[in-house]
Design a protein around this motif. Structure first.
Motif, short mmCIF file in Angstrom:
data_model
loop_
_atom_site.label_atom_id
_atom_site.label_comp_id
_atom_site.label_asym_id
_atom_site.label_seq_id
_atom_site.Cartn_x
_atom_site.Cartn_y
_atom_site.Cartn_z
N THR A 8 0.83 -1.21 0.00
CA THR A 8 0.00 0.00 0.00
C THR A 8 0.86 1.26 0.00
N TYR A 19 -3.22 7.62 -2.44
CA TYR A 19 -3.67 6.33 -1.90
C TYR A 19 -3.43 6.22 -0.39
N TRP A 22 -6.47 5.27 1.63
CA TRP A 22 -6.85 3.87 1.50
C TRP A 22 -5.85 2.97 2.23
N THR A 25 -6.64 3.04 5.93
CA THR A 25 -7.87 2.28 6.20
C THR A 25 -7.61 0.78 6.17
N ARG A 26 -6.89 0.31 5.17
CA ARG A 26 -6.62 -1.12 5.06
C ARG A 26 -5.75 -1.63 6.21
N ASP A 47 -13.96 5.07 6.41
CA ASP A 47 -14.09 5.19 4.95
C ASP A 47 -12.97 6.08 4.42
N PRO A 48 -12.18 5.60 3.46
CA PRO A 48 -11.10 6.44 2.93
C PRO A 48 -11.59 7.73 2.28
#
Length: 379
Positions: A8, A19, A22, A25-26, A47-48
């Protein structure tokens, strides 16, 4: 964990940082699901897109602050003091409340997007109250040379905890700040060693330096010990309605995890760092190398095109940060979370049938200020 953070992180670089929302978040979803109080995993439902929107809002507000407020400060500084030093000083001081404000807002968002057994956590509004309390306690800690550090730790944690909810049940921080004072014992030991070492430097330089090195090591350990010990004592005096918490964490183990993990990560990141240094020198002109006294240095990347050298330099530069973030996540953050999670005990869970769900906190700004200021309020 390493593959997730590295992968990521690579996507974050390739998308010029977009990114990152995201990625965070991941990573949180992975870590939260690995923490299982009572055998039931935590859930992270952030939520991203919320993070991205909050970041953009924060950037606009901070741009106004940096542009307009700093311009006014600069004008006033030149008008009153005929210089810009006062403006820079006031601008720096003005960042501190925003920094604490951002940390509180980030904590509020993370809690609002964390669930356990289907119940949401939450944090009541109060970011500015937290920021100004942090400034006040920080000032008292500073003028007392750190003696009131436990007082600051306790009261700031109490402010946050007393505004935290699990479902509709409010948490409470009990106890007194004086219960944290014993956590400073290693700081006093460090101070004693430093004083003895300073005297020893005049009498016996060899022994004096040895004591100073030991004092440096104990200074690092004292910081770890203080954080772990205060966390244990604060956790033991927290309650969530009928629930009681205890934490069995070992300062020595935390110190070993951090020392070992960061050392190994630094060694691994040293390879691309040395490559970057070699590429940087290869790109320098002969005159620059002569000035540096390196004109006789053998060529390390002879025959490579200049643009290829630049591309390799960029790759090495980003590789340093990608490796560091991924390795510290795998070797430091994850083991620390495992240590704290396995040491956490919750008593009184049979009364949780009375707990009720709290409404969703929309929290439009998400943790935008924390992202914009990069204060690292949470993972």
């Amino acid at each position: 964990m390493f593959r997730l953070v590295f992968g990521t992180g690579l996507l974050t670089v390739l998308t010029l940082g977009l990114y990152r929302f995201w990625q965070k978040t991941r990573v949180r979803r992975w870590l939260w699901s690995a923490v299982r109080p009572g055998g039931y995993p935590l859930e992270y439902v952030g939520d991203p897109y919320e993070k991205l929107l909050g970041f953009l809002i924060a950037v606009v507000i901070l741009a106004f602050y940096i542009g307009i407020v700093n311009l006014l400060l600069m004008f006033a500084s030149y008008a009153v003091f005929q210089g810009n030093f006062a403006a820079y000083l006031l601008s720096l001081v003005g960042v501190f409340p925003i920094w604490f404000y951002a940390r509180y807002r980030a904590r509020r968002y993370v809690l609002a997007r964390t669930r356990w057994l289907g119940l949401r956590f939450g944090l009541a509004p109060g970011a500015w109250g937290y920021a100004f309390r942090a400034l006040g306690h920080g000032f008292l800690t500073l003028i007392t040379l750190g003696l009131l550090w436990p007082r600051m730790t306790f009261h700031l944690e109490k402010y946050r905890t007393d505004r935290t909810f699990f479902g509709e049940t409010r948490m409470a921080q009990e106890g007194r700040w004086t219960m944290l004072f014993p956590a400073l014992k290693w700081h006093f030991a460090t101070l004693g060693l430093a004083i003895i070492g300073s005297v020893g430097l005049a009498v016996s330089p060899g022994n004096g330096w040895m004591l100073m090195v030991i004092a440096g090591i104990t200074a690092v350990y004292s910081t770890v010990y203080y954080r772990v010990e205060t966390l244990k004592r604060l956790t033991a005096t927290k309650r969530i309605g009928p629930l009681r918490l205890t934490l069995d964490a070992k300062p020595g183990k935390v110190f070993r995890i951090q020392a070992g993990g960061y050392t190994l990560a630094a060694l691994a990141a040293a390879f691309p760092t040395l490559m970057l240094l070699g590429l940087f020198l290869e790109l320098q002109s002969l005159e620059t190398l002569v000035e540096l006294g390196l004109e006789d240095m053998p060529p390390l990347f002879a025959g490579l095109n200049r643009w290829l050298l630049i591309a390799l330099s960029v790759m090495c530069y980003f590789a340093i940060f990608l490796l560091w973030s991924a390795l510290t996540a795998a070797w430091v953050k994850l083991p620390l979370m495992r240590h704290y999670a396995t040491g956490l005990s919750i008593a009184g869970t049979e009364h949780m049938v009375t707990f009720r769900q709290r409404p969703r906190d929309e929290h439009m700004e998400a943790e935008g200020f924390a992202d914009a200021l990069d204060v690292g309020a949470s993972l």
